[in-house]
Scaffold this active site. Structure first.
Site: not given
Ligand code: PBG
Length: 324
Positions: A195, A248
């Site tokens: 991520k 992601k």
């Molecule tokens: C929580 C999380 C996030 C997303 C999914 N889980 C936000 C982040 O890490 O700031 C993003 C999902 C999206 O942008 O659709 N940590």
């Protein structure tokens, strides 16, 4: 083979031939649809930067789940907006927390829907970080125990799968151990293994009210510049017991999806995130692109790069298009 003996256009001459040689197809059975759950009754609030995506109160979930099932979308990914936040994110593992109530409602009212939960603290902490803060830093090891408790509380409420998105080191192993010790060895972990610290999450932070109140997430989420590090992250999660590896965001990271697909034999998921969705919606609203085609082409590209599973706010719209 060279022209004129070989003519690629022979196999493109009509829709039936194009279908015959198509290498990649989309299938609603491989979509996961994210849902945002909020407190209250009868609530259905559209998220301004994500047209067509709503925050729903618990009583609205069954209807949504049944709509998904009717379209062949069998999997949901749950995010919760709690009533109250605190420094340790204790609402994340409250027995009667928003996510726990949502899971029970869904499994009760629409048992066929598969419920995966996002396991993270950022929606539940008053500072908006994904872990707890000790001496002004997001403390890795102190956060692990809270994450494991959170995942366990989701499983106890009936979750079918958990998806840790916090990016703390060691969390997959900690969660696996907590689940196994409590007879949840059948609950898989879909790890947000890779991520990135991405600006594409902007609209989500509005949707889930989880923007960090100070600093940013670069000390735990990955640097967009790195690909070899993605393989190291994924290797750790495999060793710790992940069942599915996620990348992601998706579209700006298709090389990462491909790298993981080539290197690992676990199913690969890609998250087509909020900013990717919002950009298509915004351009379409201006009449600058054909939304349906851009949606389909985007999701197809994610599959082609190697994703088996796509998490997308377009799950229902794409499923509808596939039925036509
Ligand atoms: C929580 C999380 C996030 C997303 C999914 N889980 C936000 C982040 O890490 O700031 C993003 C999902 C999206 O942008 O659709 N940590």
């Amino acid at each position: 083979m060279v022209f004129p003996e070989y003519r690629p256009r022979r196999l493109r001459k009509n829709a039936a031939f194009r279908s015959l040689i198509r290498e990649t197809r989309l299938d609603a059975g491989q979509f996961i649809y994210p849902l945002f759950v909020m407190p209250g009754k009868g609530k259905r609030e559209e998220i301004a930067s994500m047209p067509g995506v709503f925050r729903l109160s618990v009583d609205q979930l069954a209807k949504e789940a049944n709509e998904c099932l009717a379209l062949g979308v069998n999997h949901l990914l749950l995010f919760g907006l709690p009533e109250k936040k605190d420094a340790m994110g204790s609402g994340a593992h409250a027995k009667d927390g928003i996510v726990q109530r949502a899971i029970r409602e869904l499994k009760n009212a629409a048992p066929a829907i598969m419920v995966t939960t996002d396991v993270c603290l950022c929606e539940f902490t008053d500072h908006g970080h994904c872990g707890c803060i000790i001496e002004n830093r997001v403390d890795n090891d102190a956060t692990l125990e809270i994450l494991a408790k959170t995942a366990l509380s989701h499983a106890q409420a009936g979750a079918d799968m958990v998806a840790p998105s916090d990016m703390m080191d060691g969390r997959v192993g900690e969660i696996r151990a907590a689940l196994d010790e409590n007879n949840f060895d059948q609950v898989p972990i879909m790890s947000y293994a890779v991520k990135y610290a991405s600006a594409f999450y902007g609209p989500f932070r509005e949707a889930a009210d989880c923007a960090p109140q100070f600093g940013d997430r670069t000390s735990y989420q990955m640097d967009p510049a790195n690909v070899r590090e993605a393989l190291r992250e994924a290797t750790l999660d495999v060793d710790e017991g992940a069942d599915i590896l996620m990348v992601k965001p998706a579209m700006a990271y298709l090389d990462i999806v491909k790298a993981l697909k080539d290197e690992f034999d676990l199913p690969i998921a890609a998250y087509h995130v909020s900013g990717e969705y919002a950009m298509i919606k915004a351009a379409a609203a201006k009449g600058w692109i054909d939304e349906e085609r851009v949606m389909a082409e985007s999701l197809l590209a994610i599959r082609r790069a190697g994703a088996d599973i796509i998490i997308t706010y377009y799950a229902k719209e794409m499923a509808r298009k596939l039925r036509k």
